[in-house]
Design a protein around this motif. Sequence first.
Motif, mmCIF file in Angstrom:
data_model
loop_
_atom_site.group_PDB
_atom_site.id
_atom_site.type_symbol
_atom_site.label_atom_id
_atom_site.label_comp_id
_atom_site.label_asym_id
_atom_site.label_seq_id
_atom_site.Cartn_x
_atom_site.Cartn_y
_atom_site.Cartn_z
ATOM 1 N N ALA A 1 0.754 -1.270 -0.132
ATOM 2 C CA ALA A 1 -0.006 -0.142 0.027
ATOM 3 C C ALA A 1 0.829 1.189 -0.004
ATOM 4 O O ALA A 1 1.963 1.404 0.672
ATOM 5 C CB ALA A 1 -0.808 0.058 1.266
ATOM 6 N N GLY A 2 0.498 2.235 -0.783
ATOM 7 C CA GLY A 2 1.316 3.401 -0.923
ATOM 8 C C GLY A 2 2.237 3.486 -2.162
ATOM 9 O O GLY A 2 2.581 4.426 -2.602
ATOM 10 N N GLU A 3 2.675 2.468 -2.570
ATOM 11 C CA GLU A 3 3.664 2.329 -3.659
ATOM 12 C C GLU A 3 3.085 2.701 -5.099
ATOM 13 O O GLU A 3 1.743 2.316 -5.031
ATOM 14 C CB GLU A 3 4.257 0.976 -3.824
ATOM 15 N N THR B 1 -11.213 7.329 0.109
ATOM 16 C CA THR B 1 -10.459 8.033 -1.054
ATOM 17 C C THR B 1 -9.294 7.425 -1.063
ATOM 18 O O THR B 1 -8.489 7.314 -0.120
ATOM 19 C CB THR B 1 -10.373 9.384 -0.772
ATOM 20 N N TYR B 2 -8.983 6.678 -2.265
ATOM 21 C CA TYR B 2 -7.646 6.087 -2.360
ATOM 22 C C TYR B 2 -7.613 4.789 -1.808
ATOM 23 O O TYR B 2 -6.639 4.039 -2.218
ATOM 24 C CB TYR B 2 -6.398 6.917 -1.980
ATOM 25 N N ASN B 3 -8.554 4.443 -1.119
ATOM 26 C CA ASN B 3 -8.793 3.027 -0.634
ATOM 27 C C ASN B 3 -9.640 2.036 -1.440
ATOM 28 O O ASN B 3 -10.376 2.335 -1.988
ATOM 29 C CB ASN B 3 -9.016 2.942 0.969
ATOM 30 N N ALA B 4 -9.108 0.721 -1.048
ATOM 31 C CA ALA B 4 -10.096 -0.419 -1.546
ATOM 32 C C ALA B 4 -10.858 -0.830 -0.287
ATOM 33 O O ALA B 4 -10.633 -0.512 1.024
ATOM 34 C CB ALA B 4 -9.233 -1.666 -1.613
ATOM 35 N N LEU B 5 -12.186 -1.327 -0.390
ATOM 36 C CA LEU B 5 -12.846 -1.863 0.623
ATOM 37 C C LEU B 5 -13.151 -3.220 0.239
ATOM 38 O O LEU B 5 -13.427 -3.794 -0.847
ATOM 39 C CB LEU B 5 -14.468 -1.205 0.537
ATOM 40 N N GLY C 1 -15.639 7.524 -2.304
ATOM 41 C CA GLY C 1 -14.283 7.624 -2.871
ATOM 42 C C GLY C 1 -13.395 6.385 -3.111
ATOM 43 O O GLY C 1 -12.130 6.704 -3.505
ATOM 44 N N GLY C 2 -13.944 5.236 -2.826
ATOM 45 C CA GLY C 2 -12.821 3.946 -2.940
ATOM 46 C C GLY C 2 -12.411 3.785 -4.250
ATOM 47 O O GLY C 2 -13.087 4.036 -5.329
ATOM 48 N N LEU D 1 -0.812 2.773 -11.103
ATOM 49 C CA LEU D 1 -1.750 2.657 -10.033
ATOM 50 C C LEU D 1 -0.979 2.811 -8.628
ATOM 51 O O LEU D 1 -0.056 2.271 -8.675
ATOM 52 C CB LEU D 1 -2.748 1.487 -10.002
ATOM 53 N N ARG D 2 -1.663 3.725 -7.707
ATOM 54 C CA ARG D 2 -1.090 3.714 -6.391
ATOM 55 C C ARG D 2 -1.490 2.445 -5.748
ATOM 56 O O ARG D 2 -2.956 2.378 -5.822
ATOM 57 C CB ARG D 2 -1.442 4.684 -5.724
ATOM 58 N N VAL D 3 -0.934 1.734 -5.211
ATOM 59 C CA VAL D 3 -1.498 0.287 -4.507
ATOM 60 C C VAL D 3 -2.235 0.795 -3.231
ATOM 61 O O VAL D 3 -1.703 1.568 -2.488
ATOM 62 C CB VAL D 3 -0.418 -0.704 -4.035
#
Lengths: 418, 169
Positions: free
Chosen positions: A21-23, A191-195, A221-222, A154-156
């Motif tokens: 995550a973040g990369e 936002t920017y997250n997966a659910l 925002g997911g 893509l940002r992980v």
Amino acid sequence: MGHTVSEKILARASGETEAKAGEIVKASVDVAMMPDLTTILAVNAMKAMGVEKVWDTDKVVVILDHVAPASTLLAAEVHRDIRLFAKEQNLKYLYDVNSGVCHQVLPEKGHVKPGRLVIGADSHTCTHGAFGAFATGVGSTDMGAILATGKTWLRVPETIKVKVDGRLPDWVAPKDVILYTAGQIGADGATYNALEFTGETIKDMSVSGRMTLCNMAIEMGGKTGIVEPDDKTFDFLKERTDGVYEPVHADDNAVYRSTLNVDAESLEPQIACPHKVDNVKPISEVAGLKINQAFVGSCTNGRLEDLEVAASILQGRRVHEDVRLLVVPASAEVYLQALDSGVIQDLVEAGAMFSNPSCGACFGGHIGLLAPGEVGLTSSNRNFKGRQGSPEALVYLASPAVTAASAVAGEITHPRDL
Amino acid sequence: MMTGMKVSGKAWKFGDDVNTDLIVPGKYLELVDPHEMAKHAMEGIDPDFPNKVREGDVVVGGTNFGCGSSREHAAIALKYVGVGAVVAESFARIFYRNAINLGLPALECPGIDEAVSEGDSLEIDLTGGKVVNATTGKKLDFVPLPGFMVEVLGEGGLVTYIRNHLDEW
């Protein structure tokens, strides 16, 4: 340290042993899906990049769905240009205006598989996470770059776990679970997250219901919604794909940004009130509000089980004289199922209008607009100001069951109270 | 106006949760000409915006700017109507990518909503990471863009970036 489903799929897609995550990764796209109203912009972008041919004619899927069939000359020209493009490029998959909403057609036709990276030029592409894919929406220039190169950056994402346990009470649907979740997480809380949706309730939930959940990840925002694939997923895919795929599961020690626990048994039907998807209230606080139009359909809730529950409520009853009820199946396949099962007969006899599959009624397109001052209740996904016609109209979101019951009563109504 | 990596212009404020349906309503999604889209920029909030905005002006948003649909029409309309940059407390993901891909700076800048009033003169130094409110003298730092996005923006957007780097992809 373990990995989430998103981290694993994006590691595989980018040829890395690990993605955290973040990369930011450069990932190879397995399916690039484009609906009608964003395709030409993407094609123009690809050509402006100096590329004349799409990277893989078998991996690009075009679906003419938003204005289907064309209701304006401009839309007719867009569709004509897309058909020409598909022919020139020798694209294997063009689903024309008779097919249905892209997010229903894509899995029905076997383009979505567990573990795949699915990118669509439509924000509700997150729907396909219901099959254990990593699926997300992008704009047309990003899609142009994918058409040109087959890759995207893509940002992980970090992942929020949504754990839903317990049996859903009568008349409480997957839509109520996701509206409740949106109310808890907020319109930009993911936002920017997966659910990732897990828990007993999700295990017991139909594929159709899981699609409803993942579909609305974007409303928080997911980047994507994900349900780990299981036998229900494989049953759905069996007849539709070659059956070759590698399901991806989260590690037990995967790292999550946070966890939301939802007690399904305590839920009542939920309503998202104007003009924000996270302005969610239990139906007991909104019941009695008069409505002018009700809509059952869309990529969120236009599948057979949605139409069936609406028909079961309408059977032997009449749509209220002050209400228009519009029902739109999400695809030609759903349309046929609804014909076969008698659902359409029940709906139309009760006074509903039945329309061919399209996105029109959901996004303020070519059908079912609201006049200033009118109130619409809809099983779709957005209640933004102006979304379904006039900016002076009010749009409320609910499950198909609540939408149907309210169409009968003329006001927002719990189906149990009919 | 935008010169090199600097933008200066008047601020137009739009508040929280400005969704892409408000920026370009759904009925215009059939458009493919960017100049036609520009005529409808912000139509859901202020239909007169295209007549009032000047080249290089800055759209100032609150939280979750650009949420909703992936329609690139939203970012295209703002760019072609002359907006030099969008500065907001926070952005929705797809709009943010679309803007950068088009070469339209989208800058996340905590505190901007409070620090700016409608009509203030703003000066943005993209390389220096600062937003200066020339009307009040207040200076704010924006969150630095990820390295890849700086490259994309520096080359004028994703179209030129891919054209220049096609063999690396």
